[in-house]
Design a protein around this motif. Structure first.
Motif, PDB file in Angstrom:
ATOM      1  N   LEU A   1       0.252   3.316 -11.507  1.00 44.37           N
ATOM      2  CA  LEU A   1       0.090   1.890 -11.817  1.00 44.37           C
ATOM      3  C   LEU A   1      -0.793   1.188 -10.794  1.00 44.37           C
ATOM      4  O   LEU A   1      -0.699   1.440  -9.587  1.00 44.37           O
ATOM      5  N   ARG A   2      -1.603   0.272 -11.310  1.00 43.33           N
ATOM      6  CA  ARG A   2      -2.439  -0.546 -10.425  1.00 43.33           C
ATOM      7  C   ARG A   2      -2.570  -1.954 -11.015  1.00 43.33           C
ATOM      8  O   ARG A   2      -3.208  -2.141 -12.058  1.00 43.33           O
ATOM      9  N   PHE A   3      -1.914  -2.902 -10.376  1.00 47.99           N
ATOM     10  CA  PHE A   3      -2.045  -4.299 -10.768  1.00 47.99           C
ATOM     11  C   PHE A   3      -3.264  -4.908 -10.086  1.00 47.99           C
ATOM     12  O   PHE A   3      -3.447  -4.786  -8.866  1.00 47.99           O
ATOM     13  N   ASP A   4      -4.078  -5.561 -10.899  1.00 49.02           N
ATOM     14  CA  ASP A   4      -5.250  -6.263 -10.373  1.00 49.02           C
ATOM     15  C   ASP A   4      -6.046  -5.349  -9.419  1.00 49.02           C
ATOM     16  O   ASP A   4      -6.491  -4.279  -9.805  1.00 49.02           O
ATOM     17  N   GLU A   5      -6.195  -5.791  -8.146  1.00 44.94           N
ATOM     18  CA  GLU A   5      -6.987  -5.037  -7.182  1.00 44.94           C
ATOM     19  C   GLU A   5      -6.111  -4.399  -6.100  1.00 44.94           C
ATOM     20  O   GLU A   5      -6.570  -4.181  -4.970  1.00 44.94           O
TER      21      GLU A   5
END
Length: 240
Positions: free
Chosen positions: A142-146
């Motif tokens: 998972l990767r939210f935004d930056e």
């Protein structure tokens, strides 16, 4: 008188010798069984085979020479071996999906939604939209935004086997967004999410990421952010 008898016996012996000689010469006499054969009548049989040498086309043990069934070779032997190798070395699988692929953003549909229970959790759903069996390895990345860090998985949720999806099937993963007791730090609201996929080994490239839509207000998360391994059932994905 005695001298006359001796002369008569001598004359009789001479006569018998003469008769015997005459009989041999005209071919009417017989030969002694013990007499030796003339050397000129004995010839060597040069065509005879040595007892230890097999005749042409026959082996020493009496089986046919160059017989593929006996020797395990020859044209027929090679042909049979080829058939066996073909059976043993055939490609594909018996599950009806000879071309297994990795599940990723190109052949699946990924959706996410917060759930009321457990608290502060989100559910990820992956559906195989392709025509081939696909495998989900390990856990979602998972990767939210930056964000510059990746959430760690709950090791206790690791399944015993890779989760595989036939076309149209779904799988799941649960996400702990934040600590219920407020112990997490660095809390923020994510507006965009990328769901990545592992390859055959951890942290290897599994293909394109998916970009599921988040709720309109975004999703709050903190340093407690963690994820389960891919699960075959929703209940397993949401088990605390």
């Amino acid at each position: 008188m005695r001298a006359s008898r001796i002369r008569l016996l001598a004359a009789a012996g001479a006569t018998l010798a003469t008769l015997a000689l005459t009989a041999c010469e005209d071919g009417t006499g017989t030969q002694d069984e013990g007499a030796s054969q003339p050397a000129s009548t004995v010839t060597a049989d040069t065509s005879a085979k040595s007892p230890s040498t097999p005749s042409s086309g026959t082996s020493a043990d009496g089986t046919a020479a160059n017989d593929p069934a006996q020797a395990g070779g020859g044209a027929n032997g090679d042909k049979d071996n080829g058939k066996d190798n073909g059976k043993a070395g055939g490609s594909g699988s018996d599950d009806g999906f000879p071309d297994r692929v990795a599940c990723n953003g190109s052949n699946t549909t990924v959706t996410v939604k917060p759930v009321p229970r457990p608290v502060n959790h989100m559910l990820i759903t992956v559906k195989n939209k392709g025509s081939k069996l696909c495998d989900l390895t390990y856990y979602p990345v998972l990767r939210f935004d930056e964000m510059q860090w990746a959430p760690q998985p709950f090791e206790a949720s690791k399944p015993q086997a890779v989760v595989s999806l036939s076309p149209g099937e779904t799988a799941y993963a649960g996400v702990l967004l934040s600590a219920a007791d407020g112990s997490g730090d660095g809390g923020t609201t994510g507006r965009k999410l990328a769901v990545g996929f592992h390859g055959a080994t951890p942290n290897s490239d599994g293909g394109p990421s998916a970009l599921p839509s988040l709720p309109a207000g975004g999703v709050y998360y903190d340093s407690s952010l963690a994820v389960t391994y891919w699960q075959q059932s929703m209940d397993d994905a949401l088990t605390p």
